[in-house]
Every structure is written in C-alpha cells, then in structure tokens.
Write a protein that holds these residues in place. Structure first.
Motif, PDB file in Angstrom:
ATOM      1  N   GLU A  85      -2.185  -1.188  -0.351  1.00  0.00           N
ATOM      2  CA  GLU A  85      -0.993  -0.354  -0.314  1.00  0.00           C
ATOM      3  C   GLU A  85      -0.492  -0.182   1.330  1.00  0.00           C
ATOM      4  N   GLY A  86      -1.536   0.301   1.752  1.00  0.00           N
ATOM      5  CA  GLY A  86      -1.283   0.654   3.317  1.00  0.00           C
ATOM      6  C   GLY A  86      -0.779  -0.557   4.159  1.00  0.00           C
ATOM      7  N   THR A  87      -1.043  -1.665   3.659  1.00  0.00           N
ATOM      8  CA  THR A  87      -0.327  -2.827   4.561  1.00  0.00           C
ATOM      9  C   THR A  87       0.451  -3.668   3.740  1.00  0.00           C
ATOM     10  N   ARG A  88       1.343  -2.987   2.824  1.00  0.00           N
ATOM     11  CA  ARG A  88       2.104  -3.667   2.178  1.00  0.00           C
ATOM     12  C   ARG A  88       3.562  -3.888   2.818  1.00  0.00           C
ATOM     13  N   GLU A  89       3.996  -2.915   3.857  1.00  0.00           N
ATOM     14  CA  GLU A  89       5.015  -3.009   4.591  1.00  0.00           C
ATOM     15  C   GLU A  89       4.965  -4.253   5.695  1.00  0.00           C
ATOM     16  N   ARG A  90       5.878  -5.237   5.062  1.00  0.00           N
ATOM     17  CA  ARG A  90       5.754  -6.742   6.037  1.00  0.00           C
ATOM     18  C   ARG A  90       6.848  -6.715   7.213  1.00  0.00           C
ATOM     19  N   ASP A  91       7.774  -5.850   7.152  1.00  0.00           N
ATOM     20  CA  ASP A  91       8.807  -6.307   8.338  1.00  0.00           C
ATOM     21  C   ASP A  91       8.650  -5.199   9.545  1.00  0.00           C
ATOM     22  N   ILE A  92       7.334  -5.411   9.877  1.00  0.00           N
ATOM     23  CA  ILE A  92       6.822  -4.376  11.147  1.00  0.00           C
ATOM     24  C   ILE A  92       5.761  -5.358  11.882  1.00  0.00           C
ATOM     25  N   PRO A  93       5.538  -5.309  13.160  1.00  0.00           N
ATOM     26  CA  PRO A  93       4.452  -6.155  13.748  1.00  0.00           C
ATOM     27  C   PRO A  93       3.122  -6.073  12.904  1.00  0.00           C
ATOM     28  N   ALA A  94       2.352  -6.962  13.287  1.00  0.00           N
ATOM     29  CA  ALA A  94       1.020  -7.199  12.436  1.00  0.00           C
ATOM     30  C   ALA A  94       0.121  -5.997  13.094  1.00  0.00           C
ATOM     31  N   ASP A  95       0.165  -5.505  14.329  1.00  0.00           N
ATOM     32  CA  ASP A  95      -0.579  -4.542  14.672  1.00  0.00           C
ATOM     33  C   ASP A  95      -0.277  -3.088  13.807  1.00  0.00           C
ATOM     34  N   ARG A  96       0.888  -3.020  13.837  1.00  0.00           N
ATOM     35  CA  ARG A  96       1.389  -1.852  13.058  1.00  0.00           C
ATOM     36  C   ARG A  96       0.846  -1.790  11.657  1.00  0.00           C
ATOM     37  N   GLN A  97       0.946  -3.005  11.007  1.00  0.00           N
ATOM     38  CA  GLN A  97       0.273  -3.047   9.930  1.00  0.00           C
ATOM     39  C   GLN A  97      -1.132  -2.641   9.716  1.00  0.00           C
ATOM     40  N   LEU A  98      -1.740  -3.414  10.448  1.00  0.00           N
ATOM     41  CA  LEU A  98      -3.366  -3.188  10.525  1.00  0.00           C
ATOM     42  C   LEU A  98      -3.620  -1.480  11.025  1.00  0.00           C
ATOM     43  N   TRP A  99      -2.985  -1.035  11.812  1.00  0.00           N
ATOM     44  CA  TRP A  99      -2.959   0.255  11.908  1.00  0.00           C
ATOM     45  C   TRP A  99      -2.597   1.285  10.651  1.00  0.00           C
ATOM     46  N   ASN A 100      -1.862   0.784   9.935  1.00  0.00           N
ATOM     47  CA  ASN A 100      -1.461   1.738   8.760  1.00  0.00           C
ATOM     48  C   ASN A 100      -2.542   1.516   7.760  1.00  0.00           C
ATOM     49  N   GLY A 101      -3.126   0.339   7.731  1.00  0.00           N
ATOM     50  CA  GLY A 101      -4.279  -0.072   6.842  1.00  0.00           C
ATOM     51  C   GLY A 101      -5.252   0.708   6.892  1.00  0.00           C
ATOM     52  N   LEU A 102      -5.835   0.687   8.503  1.00  0.00           N
ATOM     53  CA  LEU A 102      -6.771   1.525   8.700  1.00  0.00           C
ATOM     54  C   LEU A 102      -6.918   2.790   8.651  1.00  0.00           C
ATOM     55  N   ARG A 103      -5.408   3.275   8.696  1.00  0.00           N
ATOM     56  CA  ARG A 103      -5.489   4.791   8.661  1.00  0.00           C
ATOM     57  C   ARG A 103      -5.564   5.191   7.029  1.00  0.00           C
ATOM     58  N   ALA A 104      -4.925   4.238   6.030  1.00  0.00           N
ATOM     59  CA  ALA A 104      -5.092   4.400   4.683  1.00  0.00           C
ATOM     60  C   ALA A 104      -6.394   4.236   4.313  1.00  0.00           C
ATOM     61  N   PHE A 105      -7.297   3.489   4.886  1.00  0.00           N
ATOM     62  CA  PHE A 105      -8.682   3.352   4.616  1.00  0.00           C
ATOM     63  C   PHE A 105      -9.368   4.527   4.947  1.00  0.00           C
ATOM     64  N   PHE A 106      -9.179   5.153   6.075  1.00  0.00           N
ATOM     65  CA  PHE A 106      -9.924   6.280   6.567  1.00  0.00           C
ATOM     66  C   PHE A 106      -9.435   7.796   5.929  1.00  0.00           C
ATOM     67  N   THR A 107      -8.235   7.606   5.392  1.00  0.00           N
ATOM     68  CA  THR A 107      -7.782   8.774   4.684  1.00  0.00           C
ATOM     69  C   THR A 107      -8.444   8.854   3.263  1.00  0.00           C
ATOM     70  N   HIS A 108      -8.563   7.730   2.736  1.00  0.00           N
ATOM     71  CA  HIS A 108      -9.192   7.467   1.495  1.00  0.00           C
ATOM     72  C   HIS A 108     -10.627   7.908   1.355  1.00  0.00           C
ATOM     73  N   THR A 109     -11.442   7.133   2.382  1.00  0.00           N
ATOM     74  CA  THR A 109     -12.677   7.633   2.492  1.00  0.00           C
ATOM     75  C   THR A 109     -12.999   8.982   2.797  1.00  0.00           C
ATOM     76  N   ALA A 110     -12.141   9.660   3.582  1.00  0.00           N
ATOM     77  CA  ALA A 110     -12.367  11.015   3.948  1.00  0.00           C
ATOM     78  C   ALA A 110     -12.193  11.934   2.718  1.00  0.00           C
ATOM     79  N   ALA A 111     -11.142  11.591   1.956  1.00  0.00           N
ATOM     80  CA  ALA A 111     -10.809  12.281   0.758  1.00  0.00           C
ATOM     81  C   ALA A 111     -11.840  12.042  -0.325  1.00  0.00           C
ATOM     82  N   HIS A 112     -12.660  10.946  -0.286  1.00  0.00           N
ATOM     83  CA  HIS A 112     -13.618  10.714  -1.533  1.00  0.00           C
ATOM     84  C   HIS A 112     -15.274  10.197  -0.730  1.00  0.00           C
ATOM     85  N   PRO A 113     -15.703  11.279  -0.011  1.00  0.00           N
ATOM     86  CA  PRO A 113     -16.886  11.010   0.436  1.00  0.00           C
ATOM     87  C   PRO A 113     -18.118  10.732  -0.277  1.00  0.00           C
ATOM     88  N   ASP A 114     -17.902  11.003  -1.536  1.00  0.00           N
ATOM     89  CA  ASP A 114     -19.078  10.595  -2.611  1.00  0.00           C
ATOM     90  C   ASP A 114     -18.888   9.121  -2.911  1.00  0.00           C
TER      91      ASP A 114
END
Length: 237
Positions: A85-114
C-alpha cells in the motif's frame, strides 16, 4: 466451521462473531509469544487474556503450534500489505515510492512491536515458522527490487549493472529494515521519549541506501585500496 459461528463471552452475554473472537485470541497470543517466547508462552494465560476458556482456544486453533503459526501468518500478511500500500502510488519517482514504502514499513512496526518480536522469534524457531518469514522477505524484496531497478533505469544506468547490483542491494535493504525495526523498538522500550520516530528510522535507511545507489548509478564504484608495506611502500596487486 463457518465464519458466522459466534461464541459466548460469559453468562448472560450475547454471542460474539467468530472473526472477532479469533482476533482477540490472536492479539492475546501475539502479546504472549512476544513476551515469553514460543516455548514458555502459556495457553492458559493466552486464554485468560483473550477472555475465553482454554478449550475454546483449542477448538478454534487446534494446538499451540497452530496458534503460533496463525500469529506469524497474520503479522506477515499485515506487514506485506502495508508495504504494498505504501508503494502503490506509481506516478512519482522511484526514490519517492521507496521512501513512502519505508515510512509505511516503520510506521507499522512502531505501532506493532509485539508483531515484530513474533516475526523475529519465528525466524529463530525453525521450520515451518521460519519459512513464513522467508516468504515475507521475498515478497518485500521483490517490491524493493522493482523500485531500485526503475531508479537505475531512470538514471541511465546500464542494464548489466542494474541486473547485477540491484538484486543484491534490495536484499541488503530489506534485511537492514528488519534489523532497524528491531533496534528502534528496543530503543523505545528502553526510553520511549527518546526512541526514534518511524520517519527518522526510514530516513536513516533511505540515506544509507540511496547514497550508495546514487554512486553506482554515476558509475562510482568502491574498490579496496591496495595495502601498503611499512618498509617498502605500496605493495604489488
């Protein structure tokens, strides 16, 4: 057993949908497995935390092994879906997609430490649990590989270099993301007020990855320097 089957929460209480009851059981189980580990987690404690009897846990999930597997698969699915879901937006540069994906990943892991801890335990618990984490890593690595390959292509990087380097970089990045998620959660446990935010953790990994990838795309490759002799100067190759 159909998914519309409910269970009683106690005398005088109305039936609860099976899906809701299963979610409560898995929530309690993830917390217990994260805190105590697979071997030491108690089915009695899990049942009590979920507000059900132990026989009901065994009715829904036939064994402790099946319960742990259900926990692992739930956490795997949630994390992969978050990255997709974090990397779903395709009409942006690849580095921005990667940034969005990483931010989504770490937001999720921070909210679900268990959940992060359960996946870590699954990796070290052996088969068949470890294979679920391997499959998760492969799915996320495929997503990252596509983004890095697109970034290399956009930068005019030759296809031979992209094919040779991008896959390795993607594997390294995903492994680093898993490690950083565990590190960040440990920091939050030790000092919640000083723990890194999801955005800060994502930026740390993005800077590490993108600096190296940018040099590769420019053709600037690191090579080991020649050792020098203390008495005879530079050594021969």
């Amino acid at each position: 057993m159909g998914t519309n089957v409910g269970t009683r929460t106690g005398k005088g209480h109305k039936r609860m949908p099976r899906a809701v009851r299963e979610r409560q059981m898995l929530d309690a189980a993830v917390a217990a497995f994260a805190r105590h580990g697979y071997q030491s987690a108690s089915m009695d404690d899990i049942a009590e935390a979920a507000g059900v009897s132990k026989p009901l846990v065994y009715l829904y999930l036939k064994s402790k092994e099946e319960l742990f597997m259900a926990c692992v698969r739930r956490e795997v699915k949630a994390l992969v879906e978050t990255v997709r879901e974090g990397t779903r937006e395709r009409d942006i540069p690849a580095d921005r997609q990667l940034w969005n994906g990483l931010r989504a990943f770490f937001t999720h892991t921070a909210a679900h430490p268990d959940g992060v801890t359960v996946l870590h335990r699954a990796r070290t618990q052996g088969e068949p649990f470890a294979q679920e984490v391997v499959a998760m890593r492969a799915q996320i690595t495929d997503i990252v590989t596509v983004l890095l390959a697109q970034a290399a292509q956009d930068a005019g990087c030759d296809s031979e270099l992209a094919e040779r380097e991008v896959s390795g970089l993607a594997h390294a990045l995903v492994g680093a993301a898993e490690s950083l998620a565990e590190w960040a959660n440990a920091r939050r446990d030790d000092a919640p007020a000083e723990g890194p935010s999801a955005k800060e953790t994502a930026a740390t990994l993005m800077n590490f990855c993108w600096a190296g990838l940018e040099n590769l795309m420019k053709g600037e490759r690191w090579t080991p320097s020649r050792p020098t002799s203390p008495t005879h100067g530079a050594a021969s190759p």
